[in-house]
Design a protein around this motif. Structure first.
Motif, short mmCIF file in Angstrom:
data_model
loop_
_atom_site.label_atom_id
_atom_site.label_comp_id
_atom_site.label_asym_id
_atom_site.label_seq_id
_atom_site.Cartn_x
_atom_site.Cartn_y
_atom_site.Cartn_z
N LEU B 99 0.70 -1.32 -0.16
CA LEU B 99 0.13 0.03 -0.04
C LEU B 99 0.68 1.24 0.10
O LEU B 99 0.50 2.26 -0.72
CB LEU B 99 -0.84 0.12 1.11
CG LEU B 99 -2.16 -0.86 1.20
CD1 LEU B 99 -2.83 -1.03 2.44
CD2 LEU B 99 -3.13 -0.25 0.09
N ALA B 100 1.82 1.07 0.82
CA ALA B 100 2.76 2.43 0.92
C ALA B 100 3.63 2.75 -0.45
O ALA B 100 3.51 4.01 -1.02
CB ALA B 100 3.87 2.15 1.90
N ARG B 101 3.76 1.60 -1.18
CA ARG B 101 4.45 1.75 -2.55
C ARG B 101 3.34 2.34 -3.64
O ARG B 101 3.78 3.06 -4.47
CB ARG B 101 4.85 0.28 -3.24
CG ARG B 101 6.41 0.12 -2.39
CD ARG B 101 7.05 -0.89 -3.71
NE ARG B 101 6.18 -2.08 -3.78
CZ ARG B 101 6.27 -3.19 -3.01
NH1 ARG B 101 7.11 -3.30 -2.28
NH2 ARG B 101 5.45 -4.25 -3.31
N GLN B 102 2.18 2.21 -3.23
CA GLN B 102 1.10 2.65 -4.22
C GLN B 102 0.77 4.19 -3.73
O GLN B 102 -0.14 4.77 -4.04
CB GLN B 102 -0.15 1.99 -4.17
CG GLN B 102 0.01 0.58 -4.66
CD GLN B 102 -1.17 -0.59 -4.30
OE1 GLN B 102 -2.19 0.07 -3.67
NE2 GLN B 102 -0.93 -1.74 -4.31
N GLY B 103 1.49 4.70 -2.66
CA GLY B 103 1.34 6.27 -2.39
C GLY B 103 0.17 5.98 -1.20
O GLY B 103 -0.44 7.04 -0.79
N LYS B 104 -0.29 4.77 -0.70
CA LYS B 104 -1.21 4.80 0.20
C LYS B 104 -0.80 4.39 1.60
O LYS B 104 -1.62 3.85 2.45
CB LYS B 104 -2.50 3.79 -0.11
CG LYS B 104 -2.98 4.10 -1.41
CD LYS B 104 -4.42 3.25 -1.39
CE LYS B 104 -4.74 3.04 -2.55
NZ LYS B 104 -5.77 2.10 -2.49
N ALA B 105 0.30 4.95 1.95
CA ALA B 105 0.88 4.58 3.41
C ALA B 105 0.15 5.02 4.38
O ALA B 105 -0.12 4.30 5.45
CB ALA B 105 2.29 5.18 3.41
N PRO B 232 13.95 9.21 3.76
CA PRO B 232 13.04 9.25 4.46
C PRO B 232 11.63 9.19 3.79
O PRO B 232 11.63 9.71 2.94
CB PRO B 232 12.97 10.68 5.32
CG PRO B 232 14.42 11.07 4.77
CD PRO B 232 15.16 10.38 3.69
N ALA B 233 10.56 8.27 4.33
CA ALA B 233 9.44 8.26 3.57
C ALA B 233 8.51 9.42 3.57
O ALA B 233 8.43 9.60 4.96
CB ALA B 233 8.87 6.72 3.70
N LYS B 234 7.77 9.86 2.85
CA LYS B 234 6.54 10.88 3.23
C LYS B 234 5.31 10.19 3.24
O LYS B 234 5.19 9.49 2.46
CB LYS B 234 6.69 11.73 2.08
CG LYS B 234 7.92 12.62 1.83
CD LYS B 234 7.96 13.72 0.85
CE LYS B 234 9.14 14.26 0.49
NZ LYS B 234 10.24 13.21 -0.21
N VAL B 235 4.67 10.79 4.24
CA VAL B 235 3.19 10.02 4.35
C VAL B 235 2.25 11.04 4.04
O VAL B 235 2.19 11.91 4.48
CB VAL B 235 3.05 9.55 5.89
CG1 VAL B 235 1.68 9.02 6.19
CG2 VAL B 235 4.03 8.73 6.40
N ALA B 236 1.71 10.70 2.80
CA ALA B 236 0.85 11.86 2.20
C ALA B 236 -0.62 11.67 2.90
O ALA B 236 -1.19 12.28 3.85
CB ALA B 236 0.95 11.79 0.85
N ASN B 237 -1.46 10.94 2.04
CA ASN B 237 -2.95 10.90 2.59
C ASN B 237 -3.01 10.06 3.92
O ASN B 237 -2.55 9.07 4.11
CB ASN B 237 -3.88 9.94 1.62
CG ASN B 237 -3.55 8.57 1.50
OD1 ASN B 237 -2.47 8.09 1.64
ND2 ASN B 237 -4.53 7.82 1.19
#
Lengths: 129, 506, 205
Positions: B99-105, B232-237
């Protein structure tokens, strides 16, 4: 004979990369990008994120320059790592970005740029953003 | 059911000191879960000296917070970095990181937070009703029942521990032996003290726990090669959509029940329940191919289950006085230090302690939910700290901390000795958990055994004349012997089969 | 990742993938399990172990000699405990004495130790002692030095030394970082333990 650039995802690093690209084009040599974080921690701000890596490959490809990106971690001093890799890839020039450091900052944290400039046994190109 | 003590428990929890320590516990727990290296058992062990100066209720509230906080903390690294922070969060990597790889972290983390909250809360409610029942039932237990229960508990934990079962049982036996050092309660004579005054009163629990789990783990981690660093990973939604929530609701419900049930069993625990919940969700799903590619149920199920299990694993400790896993064994020790003997009488004799701890878990779960998303960015920043810097700090906290317990330099020596033991044990495949668990139960087990033998006049079959101890012992024998029999039976057919395959390849 | 787990495996058959009935494709399934997500609980366990292994980078498994040495040590421990319990008085089932319970335990340990010796060839959960094990020895040495010196010259200097060695030699940090951090840590400990909490630990300053 290659061009070696020490890269971190900062304005200084980006400037260094641009300059290194130019150098590589001028000399007709492949480009080695060293983006090596300090080993140990699972996350490091020094590691170039995926989009930055992609852009680097695109720009190198557009100029027809072979790109070798190294992101393996190192332990010990960053300057030592740059010099070691310079030796390994037989760099004809080392490109680094320069950052402002206050005298106190230099005392407490040292300056790897200074170390590289003083200890390198090959030309060093220091770039400011 | 008499609700008065339950409500009194809330009054205890809402005292400012207890609220503060609950918050500290949950935050420390999340930190511990995020940072690779130390786990909740090791952290609780290292923080034992702190618990000495504060009230028992406050201490256990904090330690409990560390435990279930760590279940959630491990999820953050699993989702964002594909690095399981805790054993119970490993399964979350499969779908959470996808999910994180799909931008849904944010979706993954949000579902995990909600699931953890629901699982924990459901578990506490069930605990509220079940615990007094179990305690009441156990009040009739006599020495034979305790003997059987302690034996079964130790065996189950050894069975499910990491590493080979044989070695885990050896570790448990060593723990039981260590418990005999000191004065014999029955005869007053000294055992295995080698004339040392320091050992005359027996081995102190705190240095053993701090050394075995704390220093042992730190020394063991020194040999780990560097993991590759990530940006560093960014957490968007930040929040899951309503569709995601609806999809996960079933998984959350099933995970709560599964986690609650599996957590009560000694040796079961958070890790087993997260695995089981994932397997159940995948089996049930009409579209199992989504699993591994970002199915929300693959995050919701395990995360709910592990928090539910973490909560319900308190039941055997608080109602029977039998720790269900290594972390509970350390908390058992913490209670002993405070002069509280865990057992069925705890519910009735120390209702403020019991209900204070139980009700604090509601608050702790709410705090987890509130803090989980806003603090994710902070936790990811903390991951930039190099373990090489944290290690000596933790070592010094342990060495100096153990001194503060008895102002004794001998304790520092002891903690180092057990640190070496802990390192060696992990190195050669012996899980230190069963050793500590057996150590804390050792005195109880031996006392009950000797008393039982006196009751039965030396006739060991007397255990089977009593229904409860008889049943428990039968289960004990089954758990001990069945796997050995199965192993013996399957070894012969396998040899024959390997001959067949080699013929086929030729 | 924590290694002190609260239950990491289901009580499955130790036979695992070589149990009767497994197809010759058993090995293929295990490697594929790392790529596709597993469905059965057993496959799940395999995948979990693979993931943990990849994340942790530990030394390779130990050989048969190490396993035999371990087994011998266990038996020796059991034997020593046996001797000790006999000297305490073995007692009997009807009249348990001081040594009865330790006697039972030592016999169990000896039997299990022999079991370990019997399976020494196939045991793979021990790790090999490698060059990195010297780091552990160094770390241990600093702790021994600490406890030896703490009552003599207080905790500040041994603690600073310990922190320095761990940072510089065990952690690969630079000279500057190591020195600055060691001093910082000791100052912080002094402020917390001595100044704020008044812990009676031997201190120089």
């Amino acid at each position: 004979m290659t061009v070696l650039v020490g890269y971190v995802p900062t304005p200084e690093g980006d400037a260094a990369f641009a300059a290194a690209l130019q150098e590589a084009r001028r000399r007709g040599e492949p480009l080695v990008v060293l983006n090596s974080p300090r080993g140990g921690a699972p996350v490091s701000a020094d590691v170039a994120p995926e989009d930055a890596v992609r852009r680097m490959h695109e720009r190198a490809g557009a100029d027809g320059i072979a790109l070798d990106l190294r992101q393996n971690a190192h332990s010990g001093d960053a300057a030592d790592e740059v010099l070691r890799v310079a030796q390994e890839v037989d760099a004809s020039v080392i490109v680094i970005g320069l950052r402002r450091r206050s005298p106190v900052g230099k005392l407490l944290m040292g300056s790897s740029a200074q170390r590289i400039l003083l200890d390198a046994d090959r030309p060093v190109l220091a770039v400011k953003p | 059911m008499d609700l008065a003590p339950v409500l009194d428990g809330f009054t205890v929890v809402l005292e400012p000191t207890n609220l503060l320590y609950c918050l500290i516990g949950v935050v420390v727990g999340m930190l511990v879960g995020v940072l690779p290296g130390l786990g909740p058992a090791a952290t609780i062990a290292i923080l034992l000296p702190i618990t000495i100066g504060i009230e028992p209720v406050t201490a256990i509230i904090m330690l409990a917070g560390i435990f279930y906080g760590a279940q959630y903390g491990g999820t953050i690294t699993s989702v964002l970095l594909k690095l399981p922070g805790e054993a119970s969060s490993v399964v979350t990597v499969f779908d959470g990181h996808a999910l994180a790889r799909q931008g849904k972290a944010g979706t993954a983390l949000g579902i995990a937070a909600i699931g953890s909250f629901v699982g924990g809360t459901v578990s506490i409610i069930a605990l509220t009703f079940l615990a007094p029942l179990v305690a009441g039932f156990a009040l009739d237990f006599g020495p034979p029942e305790y003997t059987a229960l302690a034996l079964l508990g130790i065996l189950l934990v050894a069975t499910v521990s990491s590493g080979s079962r044989l070695k885990a049982v050896v570790a448990a036996c060593i723990g039981l032996l260590l418990a005999t050092v000191g004065r014999d309660a029955f005869t007053g004579g000294e055992r295995f003290t080698f004339g040392s005054l320091n050992l005359a009163d027996g081995l102190d629990f705190v240095p053993i726990a701090m050394g075995l789990f704390g220093l042992g783990e730190i020394l063991y981690n020194l040999e780990e090669r560097h993991t590759a660093a990530q940006a560093p990973a960014k957490v968007a939604n930040v929040w899951p959509s309503r569709k995601d929530l609806r999809q996960s609701s079933g998984a959350i419900g099933r995970g709560s029940v599964l986690g609650f049930v599996l957590g009560i069993l000694p040796g079961g625990g958070a890790t087993l329940s997260s695995l089981a919940a994932y397997a159940v969700e995948k089996k049930r799903s009409k579209t199992p191919e989504r699993f591994g590619n970002g199915a929300v149920e693959g995050v919701a199920g395990p995360e709910t289950a592990n928090n539910a299990a973490a909560t319900s694993s308190f039941i055997p400790l608080l109602t029977l006085g039998i720790p269900a896993n290594a972390t509970m064994a350390v908390i058992f020790g913490a209670l002993l230090i405070q002069g509280v003997s865990p057992g069925p009488q705890l519910v009735t004799q120390e209702p403020e302690l019991f209900w204070g701890v139980v009700n604090s878990m509601y608050i702790g779960n709410i705090l987890l939910l509130i803090m989980s998303i806003p603090l994710v960015g902070l936790f990811v920043k903390i991951l930039r700290v190099r373990p090489a810097i944290l290690a000596p700090i933790t070592v010094l906290i342990t060495l100096i901390g153990v001194y503060t317990v008895n102002n004794s330099v001998f304790d520092i020596v002891l903690v180092i000795v057990f640190g070496v033991l802990g390192y060696l044990m992990k190195k050669i495949g012996f899980d230190p958990g069963p050793l500590l668990l057996a150590f804390v139960l050792g005195t109880l087990l031996e006392d009950s055994l000797r008393r039982s033998l006196l009751i039965f006049d030396g006739d060991a079959t007397g255990f089977f004349t009593r229904p409860i101890s008889g049943t428990l012992l039968v289960v004990f024998l089954l758990v001990a012997l069945v796997p050995m029999i199965r192993a013996a039976m399957t070894r012969r057919p396998t040899a024959a089969q390997q001959n067949d395959t080699s013929k086929e390849l030729v | 990742m924590s290694s002190a787990r609260d239950g990491a495996r289901t009580p499955g058959s130790p036979g695992g993938s070589s149990a009767a009935g497994a197809t010759p494709e058993g090995d293929v399934v295990t490697t594929r399990a790392a790529e596709t997500t597993p469905s059965t609980l057993h496959d799940l366990e395999e995948a979990v172990h693979q993931l943990e292994h990849d994340a942790e980078h530990r030394p390779p498994p130990a050989g048969t000699t190490t396993n035999l040495v371990v087994a011998t040590l266990v038996v020796a421990l059991g034997a020593a405990a046996l001797v000790g319990s006999l000297s305490l008085g073995a007692g009997s089932a009807g009249n348990p004495g001081s040594g009865t319970w330790p006697l039972v335990l030592s016999i169990v340990i000896i039997v299990l130790g022999l079991g370990l010796a019997a399976t020494a060839r196939t045991t793979s959960d021990a790790e090999r002692f490698s060059r990195s094990s010297w780091l552990v020895l160094a770390g241990l040495a600093t702790m021994v030095v600490f406890v030896a010196l703490v009552s003599v010259i207080g905790f500040e200097i041994p603690a600073a030394l310990l922190a320095f060695v761990w940072l510089r030699f065990l952690g690969g940090e630079g000279w500057r970082t190591s020195i600055v951090t060691s001093i910082g840590v000791v100052v912080a400990f002094y402020l917390i333990f001595v100044a704020a909490l008044s812990v009676p630990i031997p201190h120089l300053f």
